[in-house]
Design a protein around this motif. Structure first.
Motif, PDB file in Angstrom:
ATOM      1  N   ALA A  11     -19.315 -60.978   2.786  1.00 31.88           N
ATOM      2  CA  ALA A  11     -18.797 -60.190   1.661  1.00 31.88           C
ATOM      3  C   ALA A  11     -17.783 -61.001   0.860  1.00 31.88           C
ATOM      4  O   ALA A  11     -17.810 -60.997  -0.376  1.00 31.88           O
ATOM      5  CB  ALA A  11     -18.161 -58.904   2.181  1.00 31.88           C
ATOM      6  N   MET A  12     -16.914 -61.721   1.562  1.00 29.79           N
ATOM      7  CA  MET A  12     -15.913 -62.540   0.862  1.00 29.79           C
ATOM      8  C   MET A  12     -16.592 -63.659   0.076  1.00 29.79           C
ATOM      9  O   MET A  12     -16.163 -64.002  -1.027  1.00 29.79           O
ATOM     10  CB  MET A  12     -14.910 -63.114   1.861  1.00 29.79           C
ATOM     11  CG  MET A  12     -14.077 -62.066   2.587  1.00 29.79           C
ATOM     12  SD  MET A  12     -13.015 -61.077   1.507  1.00 29.79           S
ATOM     13  CE  MET A  12     -11.727 -62.260   1.111  1.00 29.79           C
ATOM     14  N   ASP A  13     -17.648 -64.218   0.646  1.00 32.38           N
ATOM     15  CA  ASP A  13     -18.377 -65.294  -0.044  1.00 32.38           C
ATOM     16  C   ASP A  13     -19.012 -64.800  -1.344  1.00 32.38           C
ATOM     17  O   ASP A  13     -19.201 -65.576  -2.287  1.00 32.38           O
ATOM     18  CB  ASP A  13     -19.467 -65.877   0.863  1.00 32.38           C
ATOM     19  CG  ASP A  13     -18.882 -66.753   1.970  1.00 32.38           C
ATOM     20  OD1 ASP A  13     -17.720 -67.177   1.845  1.00 32.38           O
ATOM     21  OD2 ASP A  13     -19.598 -66.990   2.962  1.00 32.38           O
ATOM     22  N   THR A  14     -19.349 -63.506  -1.386  1.00 33.24           N
ATOM     23  CA  THR A  14     -19.936 -62.943  -2.604  1.00 33.24           C
ATOM     24  C   THR A  14     -18.875 -62.225  -3.453  1.00 33.24           C
ATOM     25  O   THR A  14     -19.218 -61.457  -4.350  1.00 33.24           O
ATOM     26  CB  THR A  14     -21.082 -61.965  -2.264  1.00 33.24           C
ATOM     27  OG1 THR A  14     -20.582 -60.915  -1.420  1.00 33.24           O
ATOM     28  CG2 THR A  14     -22.212 -62.694  -1.557  1.00 33.24           C
ATOM     29  N   LEU A  15     -17.608 -62.477  -3.127  1.00 30.63           N
ATOM     30  CA  LEU A  15     -16.454 -61.966  -3.888  1.00 30.63           C
ATOM     31  C   LEU A  15     -16.304 -60.449  -3.806  1.00 30.63           C
ATOM     32  O   LEU A  15     -15.694 -59.840  -4.689  1.00 30.63           O
ATOM     33  CB  LEU A  15     -16.532 -62.409  -5.362  1.00 30.63           C
ATOM     34  CG  LEU A  15     -16.806 -63.897  -5.608  1.00 30.63           C
ATOM     35  CD1 LEU A  15     -16.821 -64.191  -7.099  1.00 30.63           C
ATOM     36  CD2 LEU A  15     -15.784 -64.776  -4.909  1.00 30.63           C
ATOM     37  N   ASP A  16     -16.844 -59.841  -2.735  1.00 28.83           N
ATOM     38  CA  ASP A  16     -16.701 -58.392  -2.538  1.00 28.83           C
ATOM     39  C   ASP A  16     -15.523 -58.160  -1.585  1.00 28.83           C
ATOM     40  O   ASP A  16     -15.701 -58.013  -0.370  1.00 28.83           O
ATOM     41  CB  ASP A  16     -17.997 -57.805  -1.975  1.00 28.83           C
ATOM     42  CG  ASP A  16     -17.983 -56.278  -1.993  1.00 28.83           C
ATOM     43  OD1 ASP A  16     -16.886 -55.681  -2.084  1.00 28.83           O
ATOM     44  OD2 ASP A  16     -19.080 -55.683  -1.912  1.00 28.83           O
ATOM     45  N   LEU A  17     -14.330 -58.144  -2.153  1.00 27.27           N
ATOM     46  CA  LEU A  17     -13.109 -58.072  -1.357  1.00 27.27           C
ATOM     47  C   LEU A  17     -13.028 -56.785  -0.545  1.00 27.27           C
ATOM     48  O   LEU A  17     -12.663 -56.798   0.635  1.00 27.27           O
ATOM     49  CB  LEU A  17     -11.896 -58.208  -2.282  1.00 27.27           C
ATOM     50  CG  LEU A  17     -10.503 -58.124  -1.647  1.00 27.27           C
ATOM     51  CD1 LEU A  17     -10.328 -59.167  -0.554  1.00 27.27           C
ATOM     52  CD2 LEU A  17      -9.429 -58.306  -2.723  1.00 27.27           C
ATOM     53  N   GLU A  18     -13.362 -55.656  -1.162  1.00 32.60           N
ATOM     54  CA  GLU A  18     -13.256 -54.381  -0.457  1.00 32.60           C
ATOM     55  C   GLU A  18     -14.204 -54.320   0.738  1.00 32.60           C
ATOM     56  O   GLU A  18     -13.842 -53.813   1.806  1.00 32.60           O
ATOM     57  CB  GLU A  18     -13.521 -53.208  -1.414  1.00 32.60           C
ATOM     58  CG  GLU A  18     -12.457 -53.033  -2.482  1.00 32.60           C
ATOM     59  CD  GLU A  18     -11.061 -52.800  -1.918  1.00 32.60           C
ATOM     60  OE1 GLU A  18     -10.939 -52.228  -0.812  1.00 32.60           O
ATOM     61  OE2 GLU A  18     -10.082 -53.201  -2.568  1.00 32.60           O
ATOM     62  N   ALA A  19     -15.408 -54.840   0.577  1.00 41.07           N
ATOM     63  CA  ALA A  19     -16.357 -54.862   1.695  1.00 41.07           C
ATOM     64  C   ALA A  19     -15.858 -55.797   2.796  1.00 41.07           C
ATOM     65  O   ALA A  19     -16.035 -55.515   3.991  1.00 41.07           O
ATOM     66  CB  ALA A  19     -17.737 -55.295   1.214  1.00 41.07           C
ATOM     67  N   GLY A  20     -15.248 -56.901   2.399  1.00 36.07           N
ATOM     68  CA  GLY A  20     -14.682 -57.823   3.380  1.00 36.07           C
ATOM     69  C   GLY A  20     -13.578 -57.160   4.192  1.00 36.07           C
ATOM     70  O   GLY A  20     -13.556 -57.240   5.427  1.00 36.07           O
ATOM     71  N   ILE A  21     -12.660 -56.482   3.493  1.00 41.14           N
ATOM     72  CA  ILE A  21     -11.567 -55.783   4.181  1.00 41.14           C
ATOM     73  C   ILE A  21     -12.125 -54.732   5.138  1.00 41.14           C
ATOM     74  O   ILE A  21     -11.688 -54.624   6.290  1.00 41.14           O
ATOM     75  CB  ILE A  21     -10.616 -55.143   3.153  1.00 41.14           C
ATOM     76  CG1 ILE A  21      -9.816 -56.234   2.427  1.00 41.14           C
ATOM     77  CG2 ILE A  21      -9.664 -54.156   3.822  1.00 41.14           C
ATOM     78  CD1 ILE A  21      -8.969 -55.733   1.273  1.00 41.14           C
ATOM     79  N   ALA A  22     -13.113 -53.961   4.668  1.00 39.45           N
ATOM     80  CA  ALA A  22     -13.699 -52.910   5.500  1.00 39.45           C
ATOM     81  C   ALA A  22     -14.337 -53.497   6.763  1.00 39.45           C
ATOM     82  O   ALA A  22     -14.189 -52.948   7.868  1.00 39.45           O
ATOM     83  CB  ALA A  22     -14.729 -52.121   4.701  1.00 39.45           C
TER      84      ALA A  22
END
Length: 233
Positions: A11-22
């Protein structure tokens, strides 16, 4: 847990910060003693604090990140990531404090960045943090310098040359990391090395987006570049 952490990384690699945090939160709930989930959640929370426009949200994120970072350090004291991101969390928390408290927190920022470098001399995040510490200590007003002298016993050795050297090393280690080039450009500008500053800022602006905070640093680069160009006319 490993699969959940990997999902957070993706998720972080695709710049989806909220998904990464979750994902990192989910991994940590499943395995509260997971060092990897802990420090990666700290990194994501401090990134969110950087991007937030709400001071209350920023401070809340930094408080949570600091607590988790201390947990990470206790889980794996010999790993550089825990120390480096504790320094990041404390440094960001310092932004919400008054002058004296900010200087007090700066002492821990320096100590944790140095511990990270003892664990891994090639930790680019720790080099970046130590560089910013040097620059900010150099740029303290006289009153806070006096306070820092009392706090540290004597005013700690700090210089723009040291900041520049650490950021140059960080850019050598990770040449594609936009924040390293941008902060190096800003620091070179502080040293009135305008032509070199322009080169680094333009490098930062030219690199492709690779992390969630890259646009934030591009905005810093554009603002600093405008100032630098006034000295190159």
């Amino acid at each position: 847990v490993a699969a959940t952490i990997a999902a957070g990384d993706a998720a972080m690699d695709t710049l989806d910060l909220e998904a990464g945090i979750a994902a990192y939160r989910s991994a940590l709930e499943a395995a509260p003693d997971s060092f990897e989930a802990t420090w990666k959640l700290v990194r994501a929370l401090t990134d969110k604090a950087t991007l937030s426009k709400l001071p209350s949200e920023q401070k809340g994120l930094c408080i949570e990140a600091e607590k988790l970072a201390r947990q990470a350090v206790s889980l794996s004291p010999a790993d550089a990531n825990g120390h480096a991101f504790l320094a990041v969390a404390v440094g960001k928390l310092a932004l919400f404090e008054g002058g004296k408290r900010k200087v007090e927190l700066s002492k821990e920022v320096k100590a944790e960045a140095e511990k990270a470098l003892q664990c891994n001399p090639d930790d680019d995040v720790a080099l970046h943090i130590l560089a910013i510490w040097n620059r900010e200590m150099v740029e303290l007003g006289w009153f806070l310098k006096s306070f820092a002298q009392l706090l540290y016993g004597k005013f700690p050795p700090a210089s723009l040359d040291a900041a520049i050297a650490d950021l140059q090393r960080a850019t050598e280690l990770k040449p594609d990391v936009i924040p390293h080039h941008v902060e190096l450009g800003i620091t070179l500008a502080s040293a009135k090395r305008w032509a070199e500053a322009r080169v680094e800022l333009e490098k930062g602006l030219a690199l492709p987006t690779a992390w969630v905070t890259d646009d934030y640093y591009r905005a810093l680069a554009r603002a600093s570049l405008a100032r630098v160009k006034t000295h190159l006319r």
